[in-house]
Write a protein that holds these residues in place. Sequence first.
Motif, PDB file in Angstrom:
ATOM      1  N   UNK A 110      -2.947   5.889  -6.861  1.00 58.99           N
ATOM      2  CA  UNK A 110      -3.649   7.166  -6.964  1.00 58.99           C
ATOM      3  C   UNK A 110      -2.841   8.280  -6.299  1.00 58.99           C
ATOM      4  N   UNK A 111      -2.570   9.383  -7.012  1.00 61.30           N
ATOM      5  CA  UNK A 111      -1.620  10.393  -6.526  1.00 61.30           C
ATOM      6  C   UNK A 111      -2.226  11.510  -5.660  1.00 61.30           C
ATOM      7  N   UNK A 112      -2.752  11.198  -4.490  1.00 62.62           N
ATOM      8  CA  UNK A 112      -3.200  12.213  -3.539  1.00 62.62           C
ATOM      9  C   UNK A 112      -2.825  11.759  -2.134  1.00 62.62           C
ATOM     10  N   UNK A 113      -2.536  12.702  -1.278  1.00 57.96           N
ATOM     11  CA  UNK A 113      -2.018  12.325   0.040  1.00 57.96           C
ATOM     12  C   UNK A 113      -2.988  11.468   0.842  1.00 57.96           C
ATOM     13  N   UNK A 114      -4.284  11.751   0.764  1.00 58.70           N
ATOM     14  CA  UNK A 114      -5.244  10.928   1.493  1.00 58.70           C
ATOM     15  C   UNK A 114      -5.218   9.479   1.016  1.00 58.70           C
ATOM     16  N   UNK A 115      -4.695   9.291  -0.165  1.00 56.89           N
ATOM     17  CA  UNK A 115      -4.560   7.935  -0.701  1.00 56.89           C
ATOM     18  C   UNK A 115      -3.112   7.459  -0.609  1.00 56.89           C
ATOM     19  N   UNK A 116      -2.342   8.064   0.289  1.00 55.79           N
ATOM     20  CA  UNK A 116      -0.963   7.657   0.526  1.00 55.79           C
ATOM     21  C   UNK A 116      -0.799   7.166   1.965  1.00 55.79           C
ATOM     22  N   UNK A 117      -1.481   6.110   2.361  1.00 51.65           N
ATOM     23  CA  UNK A 117      -1.399   5.645   3.748  1.00 51.65           C
ATOM     24  C   UNK A 117      -0.006   5.191   4.148  1.00 51.65           C
ATOM     25  N   UNK A 118       0.836   4.869   3.146  1.00 53.20           N
ATOM     26  CA  UNK A 118       2.198   4.435   3.461  1.00 53.20           C
ATOM     27  C   UNK A 118       3.002   5.543   4.134  1.00 53.20           C
ATOM     28  N   UNK A 119       2.682   6.807   3.830  1.00 55.03           N
ATOM     29  CA  UNK A 119       3.419   7.903   4.457  1.00 55.03           C
ATOM     30  C   UNK A 119       3.229   7.895   5.974  1.00 55.03           C
TER      31      UNK A 119
END
Length: 328
Positions: A110-119
């Motif tokens: 899913x392409x949203x930062x809140x869904x990018x925990x890897x960052x």
Amino acid sequence: LIWLVCESVPSDEKQKMPSSMVFKLKAEALTPELAAKELSETTGLLGIERVFRDGGRFEFRHRGEGLHLWYKATVPSESGSTAMENLLKRTDLIAKAATTPTARKATPNDPFYDDQPHMRAVGMEEAWAVSAGDPNIVIAIIDSGVDVNHPEMRSNAWLNTGEVCGNGADDDGNGYVDDCSGYNFADNSGTQLLGDDSHGTHCAGIAAAPTDNEIGVAGTAGGIDGGAGASLMHLVVFGNSGASGFAEALIYAADMGAAIASNSWGFTQAGVNDPSVTEAIDYFNTYGGGSASVGGLTVFAAGNQGQDGEWYPGYYDGTIAVAAVNNA
């Protein structure tokens, strides 16, 4: 960088006769053209042609590295084993040969930062305080292509300044027509860069979508607070007509100034490899870098099978293999 990987191949696919081969001619044998003609007439292989097309202004260097000796061929389904045996018997002409492995990509997240925990897991917020990308660093996204009209793909697009876009000519003499933003090797086009799905757009976004622009996702090296990020070169190997051009894309990336080759794909069986891809990785590591470095960095997905098998090309020592991290 990118850590999406390819899926395992179904068991029934593993039993199919390989549909193609790659082989390298001996440098001391006949001229490559004559050797290829003789093999075409005596082995039963079809459509024998160079793996790496004429490189134009880079051809002298390609020949110095022996890239002109690599050929590929179609294995006829009705006589596949015989054709391969005939080829392997020609030790007077053949230096190495292998069946061409199949490759596969994975499904995007899913392409949203809140869904990018890897960052956060890899400390990107701290890293952005040091550097958020540099347009002189060109990242070659070797994947399924890109939606060039996507709002996250416009500001950090790489541009081949030696090419006149859309005029149907190879203006810069590199062997490719209309390669203004990259090239579609799978469909042999410089203008049709979308490929077969959105996977390449997703991977390019992870690498260098602009950060802090209130749109979509945060890229790893996409620039921050309006600053320019790394430049994205789009090289399509998963196209509408199939998957091909993996080795040639790495050569193009090196010749055209990419510093990083990002490969979110791998072969579908452990322990199999394509030696022309391995040689192309070595070439990129030697000649890549552009204006940013001496030599390039070749990054591959390590594999998502949860196994310790030899998943190439990421298993090769010449690559940086990227795996997963815990969401912490």
